[in-house]
Design a protein around this motif. Structure first.
Motif, PDB file in Angstrom:
ATOM      1  N   VAL A 182       0.860  -1.181   0.000  1.00 52.45           N
ATOM      2  CA  VAL A 182       0.000   0.000   0.000  1.00 52.45           C
ATOM      3  C   VAL A 182       0.891   1.223   0.000  1.00 52.45           C
ATOM      4  N   ASP A 185       0.634   7.247   2.612  1.00 53.93           N
ATOM      5  CA  ASP A 185      -0.246   8.388   2.387  1.00 53.93           C
ATOM      6  C   ASP A 185       0.548   9.592   1.929  1.00 53.93           C
ATOM      7  N   LYS A 200      -6.617  10.585   2.864  1.00 50.78           N
ATOM      8  CA  LYS A 200      -6.038   9.235   2.818  1.00 50.78           C
ATOM      9  C   LYS A 200      -5.639   8.780   4.211  1.00 50.78           C
ATOM     10  N   ARG A 203      -8.497   7.590   6.167  1.00 56.07           N
ATOM     11  CA  ARG A 203      -8.995   6.296   5.732  1.00 56.07           C
ATOM     12  C   ARG A 203      -8.169   5.164   6.340  1.00 56.07           C
ATOM     13  N   HIS A 204      -6.852   5.357   6.419  1.00 54.35           N
ATOM     14  CA  HIS A 204      -5.988   4.285   6.916  1.00 54.35           C
ATOM     15  C   HIS A 204      -5.886   4.273   8.422  1.00 54.35           C
ATOM     16  N   HIS A 205      -6.000   5.407   9.067  1.00 48.24           N
ATOM     17  CA  HIS A 205      -5.923   5.474  10.531  1.00 48.24           C
ATOM     18  C   HIS A 205      -7.121   6.261  11.023  1.00 48.24           C
TER      19      HIS A 205
END
Lengths: 211, 390
Positions: A182, A185, A200, A203-205
């Motif tokens: 991935v 970010d 972003k 979304r990931h954290h």
């Protein structure tokens, strides 16, 4: 050049305990390869380089391949009792092939002008048992290419003289050529306050979104 | 089995400053040459440790132009990677195209038509001519011959680039070959133009050689500098003119006879000493052999189709399998390794970059020489950073 079966049997007689498997390649190129066990890889490579009829003195291309866990499903007919009556029911049986990382070596002979013979080495898994023996002591041409595999795939080559990242910078954490990679970010140490970067990051954290 | 496995030389750790024999503490100087240094041919960096002016240790540092070409190619279709291969070695886009097209053709079992094979040989040899010409120009520039040789080289390169432009529409990023043939046929008058270039080129080479080859400064700066022994060259996978300058007779055009190279007679020039002068001279001699191939191909080129009509280059889906295809690019062995899983994108796409692998022995060639020689030795390796870093 001898064919692959002859080479296999000659290696097995020269290097005791070597386990070799021929990996078929069904494409029109018909470049089949030898899957070599990791414990004897260095000895096998030394044999291939030193044997007078083979003399693979030139290791042209070294590369990695990432094979993540793969799920194969096949339909199996099973006999089952449904509503008191025995029936043949079709069921989907799923098998998971555990993932591994692979290093591929293309060998040629500059002396006898033949080749290629392709060696494959496989790690046990993709996470903690990602070690392979380095073939750089046999062919120094593998030095930068094994470093590149270490950098981009995360295979650790034991016995490599200078195993560092080569293309990415030293502080980089991940291995970009893996299939489940991935993209970070933001390439800065802290997210720069741009809307799409913050989006972003969120979304990931979701819990620890930074400013 | 009695094979002594050679271990690489152990000069990887930076020596502590006081452990150097007889040297006063603080004598060693660590210099970072590049990535903005004009002599490094791009964004290449060398960490050099110097004892006075002598090189004690040299570590190349890569990655300033890294954009993960391989990952990008794995996320696009087979055809979609073709224009991107131009950007690898941006001096020789046509040979990059050929190497990639050949790997895909091996993977899918395609055979390009006769005329396309001839066009490939012609364009590849023109590429080799302009690459070697420019390399000599750059080498002279590195040696301090500012301007003149490089401008002479660029003047000749323009003529070849004009040919590329009229054939492909682009001077450098040609994007010309396709798996199963070539993109478009030769425009009218192109063969005559190419023949004129081939006929006039020897005169330029004579002029160039008269100007340079016996120059005292060139001889003093190159002879015995950066010697690459034969065994080390083979073991380190060095390819191309650099390998042949060390006296190894290995030219993939002769060994693999890919394409239609078995139809042309040409010689493989070999060096004796493996020093920088041999590497310079090999390029000049190779250009003359390229001209032979070029003239023969221009005479023999047959009419006919340039593309296998059965190949669907859009929506191209080869059967699962793998293939490694390689050609003799101007800088060495350029190979593409492809694994297909039956989908429109390659599962694995790998470039074997000759420029990167030829740098493996840069340190061995430079040790003991002065810094000014490092620049010349690097110039004779012939690197392009678009290919080194990918």
């Amino acid at each position: 050049m001898e064919n692959l079966d002859q080479i296999k049997s000659r290696i097995e007689s020269a290097v005791s305990g070597a386990r070799i498997e021929i990996v078929r390649n069904d494409s029109p190129s018909a470049q089949h390869s030898l899957l070599v066990d990791n414990d004897h890889a260095v000895a096998i490579a030394g044999f291939l380089r030193g044997d007078p009829q083979l003399q693979f003195d030139y290791c042209s291309n070294v590369t990695g391949v990432d094979w993540p866990d793969a799920e194969t499903s096949e339909k199996v007919k099973v006999k089952k009792v449904v509503d008191g009556v025995e029936k043949e029911v079709e069921e989907v049986k799923k098998t998971i092939r555990p993932g591994f990382l692979e290093a591929v070596y293309h060998l040629y002979s500059m002396e006898l002008k033949h080749g290629p013979v392709i060696l494959r080495l496989r790690t046990e898994n993709r996470t903690d048992k990602n070690h392979l023996p380095s073939l750089t002591p046999i062919w120094r041409g593998a030095e930068f290419q094994e470093r590149e595999i270490f950098d981009l795939f995360g295979i650790i080559f034991g016995g490599h003289p200078d195993l560092r990242r080569i293309l990415m910078w030293d502080e980089y954490k991940d291995h970009p050529m893996r299939k489940d990679y991935v993209e970070p970010d933001d390439y800065e140490y802290e997210p720069t306050p741009h809307d799409e970067v913050l989006e972003k990051t969120k979304r990931h954290h979701p819990e620890g979104a930074t400013t | 089995m009695s094979l002594a496995v050679e271990t690489p030389p152990k000069n990887y750790e930076l020596l502590p400053k006081d452990s150097c024999d007889g040297a006063v503490e603080g004598d060693l100087l660590e210099v970072s040459m590049g990535p903005q240094h004009p002599s490094t041919h791009g964004v290449f960096r060398m960490n050099v440790v110097l004892d006075g002016e002598r090189v004690v240790k040299l570590k190349p540092v890569f990655g300033y132009l890294h954009r993960n070409h391989e990952k990008i190619a794995e996320n696009t279709s087979y055809l979609g990677s073709m224009p991107y291969t131009d950007r690898l070695d941006y001096f020789c886009s046509l040979t990059n195209n050929w190497a990639y097209a050949m790997a895909v053709e091996k993977l899918a079992g395609l055979q390009p038509p006769e005329r396309a094979e001839y066009i490939r040989v012609i364009t590849a040899e023109l590429t080799r001519l302009q690459n070697h010409t420019c390399l000599v120009g750059f080498l002279m520039q590195d040696m301090g011959a500012s301007g003149t040789p490089l401008m002479y080289a660029f003047r000749e390169r323009e003529k070849i680039l004009d040919l590329f432009e009229s054939l492909t529409g682009a001077r450098m990023m040609c994007n010309y070959m396709r798996f199963g043939g070539c993109r478009c046929d030769l425009p009218p008058g192109w063969i005559e133009g190419a023949r004129q270039v081939a006929d006039e080129y020897p005169r330029f080479l004579d002029e160039f050689e008269r100007l340079l080859s016996e120059n005292e400064i060139l001889l003093a700066r190159t002879q015995g500098v950066g010697v690459l022994p034969r065994e080390l060259a083979v073991n380190s996978s060095v390819t191309g003119p650099m390998l042949r300058a060390s006296g190894v007779n290995y030219d993939i055009r002769k060994v693999d006879k890919y394409g239609i190279y078995d139809r042309f007679s040409f010689r493989v020039p070999l060096g004796e000493q493996g020093d920088t002068f041999d590497r310079y001279m090999i390029r000049l001699l190779e250009m003359r052999e390229s001209l032979k191939i070029l003239r023969a191909a221009l005479d023999d080129i047959p009419p006919g189709p340039i593309m296998d009509p059965k190949v669907k280059i859009r929506g191209f889906r080869p059967k699962p399998g793998e293939a490694y295809g390689r050609i003799e690019a101007p800088k060495g062995e350029l190979g593409f390794y492809l694994i297909s899983d039956g989908s429109p994108n390659p599962y694995r796409y790998r470039v074997r970059p000759p420029s990167l692998i030829n740098l493996t022995i840069l340190e061995d060639m430079c040790l003991g020489h002065i810094v000014a020689d490092v620049v010349v030795i690097l110039g004779s390796v012939d690197i392009v950073l678009g290919e080194v870093d990918r």
